[in-house]
Design an enzyme around this catalytic site. Structure first.
Site, PDB file in Angstrom:
ATOM      1  N   ARG A 106       0.832  -1.213   0.000  1.00 35.36           N
ATOM      2  CA  ARG A 106       0.000   0.000   0.000  1.00 35.36           C
ATOM      3  C   ARG A 106       0.863   1.259   0.000  1.00 35.36           C
ATOM      4  O   ARG A 106       0.551   2.247  -0.670  1.00 35.36           O
ATOM      5  CB  ARG A 106      -0.931   0.030   1.214  1.00 35.36           C
ATOM      6  CG  ARG A 106      -2.032  -0.998   1.202  1.00 35.36           C
ATOM      7  CD  ARG A 106      -2.986  -0.774   2.371  1.00 35.36           C
ATOM      8  NE  ARG A 106      -3.772   0.424   2.171  1.00 35.36           N
ATOM      9  CZ  ARG A 106      -5.017   0.433   1.666  1.00 35.36           C
ATOM     10  NH1 ARG A 106      -5.596  -0.695   1.323  1.00 35.36           N
ATOM     11  NH2 ARG A 106      -5.656   1.566   1.515  1.00 35.36           N
TER      12      ARG A 106
ATOM     13  N   TYR B  46       0.079 -13.537   0.329  1.00 39.03           N
ATOM     14  CA  TYR B  46       0.616 -13.258  -1.008  1.00 39.03           C
ATOM     15  C   TYR B  46       1.888 -12.430  -0.882  1.00 39.03           C
ATOM     16  O   TYR B  46       2.217 -11.915   0.181  1.00 39.03           O
ATOM     17  CB  TYR B  46      -0.417 -12.567  -1.903  1.00 39.03           C
ATOM     18  CG  TYR B  46      -1.002 -11.274  -1.396  1.00 39.03           C
ATOM     19  CD1 TYR B  46      -0.383 -10.043  -1.636  1.00 39.03           C
ATOM     20  CD2 TYR B  46      -2.212 -11.267  -0.707  1.00 39.03           C
ATOM     21  CE1 TYR B  46      -0.945  -8.852  -1.196  1.00 39.03           C
ATOM     22  CE2 TYR B  46      -2.787 -10.077  -0.269  1.00 39.03           C
ATOM     23  CZ  TYR B  46      -2.143  -8.876  -0.517  1.00 39.03           C
ATOM     24  OH  TYR B  46      -2.706  -7.703  -0.089  1.00 39.03           O
TER      25      TYR B  46
ATOM     26  N   ASP C  92     -14.235   4.540   0.316  1.00 34.00           N
ATOM     27  CA  ASP C  92     -14.833   4.072   1.562  1.00 34.00           C
ATOM     28  C   ASP C  92     -15.811   5.071   2.167  1.00 34.00           C
ATOM     29  O   ASP C  92     -16.652   4.694   2.987  1.00 34.00           O
ATOM     30  CB  ASP C  92     -13.739   3.762   2.595  1.00 34.00           C
ATOM     31  CG  ASP C  92     -13.056   2.430   2.337  1.00 34.00           C
ATOM     32  OD1 ASP C  92     -13.507   1.698   1.440  1.00 34.00           O
ATOM     33  OD2 ASP C  92     -12.061   2.129   3.027  1.00 34.00           O
TER      34      ASP C  92
END
Length: 391
Positions: A104, A214, A293
Site C-alpha cells: 500500500r 501473497y 470508503d
C-alpha cells in the site's frame, strides 16, 4: 472547475491525478501532518490497473509489485485445494491489463508522485475538515483550526469515518461486522524454502476464520491478512495486540500458515475492527459528492476496496466532462458507480460467509456452485472505467 478533495489516501490522490489531467484546479486537504499510507499489501486487478496506466504508473508497478500466477482457495488445516482462479498472463490477455500485488505504501507513493508532477502544491497537510456547507454557487469546507476554503465542487475521499458523508447522507454510523483482521508482513528470508508458497494469492479457509497470503516487493515480503469472527469483541479501528493472541487464532493451521505466524515481528502485531455499511444509491448533493470508503466501505474479501476508489476517481473525472450542468454530471457519476460498488459490497460479505464454512465437503460444493473465477472474469475484472459507456 475549482475542486476540493477531502482526504489524500489512495482514492483522493487518484481523483486528484484524474482531475488535474483534465485541466481542473484541485486542492487536496489531508488531516494528517504527513502524507503516508498505513497497512501492508494491496491487490490491483486489471479494472484498476487501466487507470493507473493512464497516470503513467506502469513502470512503478512493475518495479515494486508482484504478478501472481493464480488465486488458490485451500483448506486451513490440510491445504486441500478447493478452487482455483488463473491470473498471470491469462488475466492480462482477457482484461487488457495485468494483476499486481503491491505494498500500500508503494502505491500511495506512486500516486503522490503522479499528482506532484502535475502540481506540486495540490496537497495541503494538517488540515482536518470538521464541516461541509454549500449554497447555489459554491461548496465550503471548514477546518478544525477555524479557517475555511470554498470551491465549485467538494469531493469526499475521507474514508469510512467521512465528514463529507455526514453532509450528503446524514450521521449514519458504520457497523461493526463481528470480524477482526490481523495484518502483517514477513521477509521471505525468514520462511524456510519448503514452507513457502508459489507466487500465488492463497486464501486459507477455515471455521469462522480465514487467512490470505501473497507476495510483495518483488517477492521479498510475504503479506498476511487473517480475518477472524469475534462478534462480541468490537475494538478500536486498529489496535496493537499480543502475538500470543494471533498465534491462538491460528493454532492447528497448515504449516505454511504457521511458518508466517512464527516469523512475525512479535512487537508489531496489529488488529483492525472490520466495519461496513449497507450500500447507498445516493452519493451526491448539488455541489458535493463522494468516492471510495466514504460511500461504499466494504469487507476486504474480494480485494477490491482500493480498486473501486480508483475506478470512482476515473469515472468522476469523465462525468465532469459531460456537456451538462454539474448536478446532472454528478447524477450520471453516481448512477454509473452505485450499482457496481453495491455489488462489490454485497459479494464481499458473501465471500466472508463462504470462506468460513467449517465442513470440507460443504466448502467444495459451495466453491463449485459459486464458480468465483467465471463470475469475476465476466463482470468485475473486465470493466474499463476509462471507456465503458456512462449512459
Amino acid at each position: 472547475m475549482d475542486i476540493i478533495i477531502v482526504g489524500a489516501g489512495i482514492g483522493g490522490l487518484a481523483a486528484a491525478a484524474a482531475l488535474l489531467q483534465r485541466g481542473h484546479k484541485v486542492r487536496v486537504f489531508e488531516q494528517s501532518p504527513q502524507l503516508s499510507e498505513v497497512g501492508a499489501g494491496i491487490q490491483m486487478s486489471a479494472n484498476a490497473v487501466k487507470v493507473l496506466d493512464a497516470f503513467g504508473l506502469r513502470r512503478r508497478l512493475e518495479a515494486t509489485g508482484v504478478r501472481p500466477k493464480a488465486f488458490e482457495f485451500r483448506r486451513f488445516d490440510s491445504g486441500e485445494l478447493l478452487h482455483g482462479m488463473p491470473l498471470g498472463e491469462l488475466h492480462e490477455q482477457q482484461h487488457g491489463a495485468p494483476y499486481f500485488q503491491i505494498h500500500r505504501g508503494d502505491l500511495h507513493a506512486a500516486l503522490r508522485d503522479a499528482v506532484h508532477q502535475l502540481d506540486d502544491k495540490v496537497v495541503v497537510l494538517d488540515s482536518k475538515v470538521v464541516r461541509v456547507e454549500e449554497d447555489s454557487s459554491h461548496a465550503s469546507v471548514y477546518f478544525e483550526n477555524g479557517s475555511s476554503a470554498s470551491a465549485d465542487l467538494v469531493v469526499g475521499a475521507d474514508g469510512i469515518k467521512s465528514v463529507v458523508r455526514k453532509h450528503v447522507i446524514g450521521a449514519d454510523q458504520p457497523v461493526f461486522t463481528g470480524q477482526l483482521a490481523w495484518r502483517c508482513t514477513v521477509p521471505i528470508a525468514k520462511i524456510a524454502p519448503e514452507l513457502r508458497t508459489d507466487i500465488l494469492s492463497t486464501i486459507w479457509c477455515g471455521p469462522k476464520n480465514h487467512a490470505v497470503t501473497y507476495y510483495l516487493r518483488g517477492g521479498e515480503l510475504l503479506n498476511f491478512v487473517g480475518c477472524v469472527e469475534r462478534p462480541n469483541e468490537e475494538e478500536s479501528w486498529t489496535a496493537k495486540r499480543p502475538w500470543r493472541e494471533l498465534s491462538e487464532d491460528y493454532a492447528g493451521w497448515h504449516p505454511k500458515v504457521r511458518a508466517i505466524i512464527d516469523a512475525v515481528d512479535r512487537s508489531q502485531c496489529f488488529r483492525w475492527a472490520l466495519n461496513n455499511r449497507a450500500p447507498s444509491m445516493s452519493w451526491s448533493s448539488a455541489r458535493v459528492t463522494m468516492l471510495g470508503d466514504a460511500v461504499h466501505a466494504t469487507l476486504p474479501y474480494m480485494a477490491q476496496g482500493a480498486a473501486m476508489a480508483i475506478e470512482d476517481a476515473a469515472v468522476l473525472a469523465r462525468a465532469l466532462e459531460l456537456d451538462a450542468p454539474l448536478q446532472e454530471q454528478l447524477r450520471t457519476y453516481e448512477w454509473h458507480r452505485a450499482p457496481r460498488t453495491a455489488r462489490v459490497v454485497e459479494e464481499s460479505t458473501e465471500m466472508g460467509e463462504l470462506y468460513h464454512i467449517s465442513s470440507a465437503e460443504e466448502m467444495r460444493k459451495a466453491f463449485h456452485d459459486r464458480n468465483i473465477a467465471k463470475s469475476r472474469n465476466e463482470w468485475l475484472y473486465s470493466y474499463d472505467p476509462l471507456r465503458d459507456s456512462l449512459t
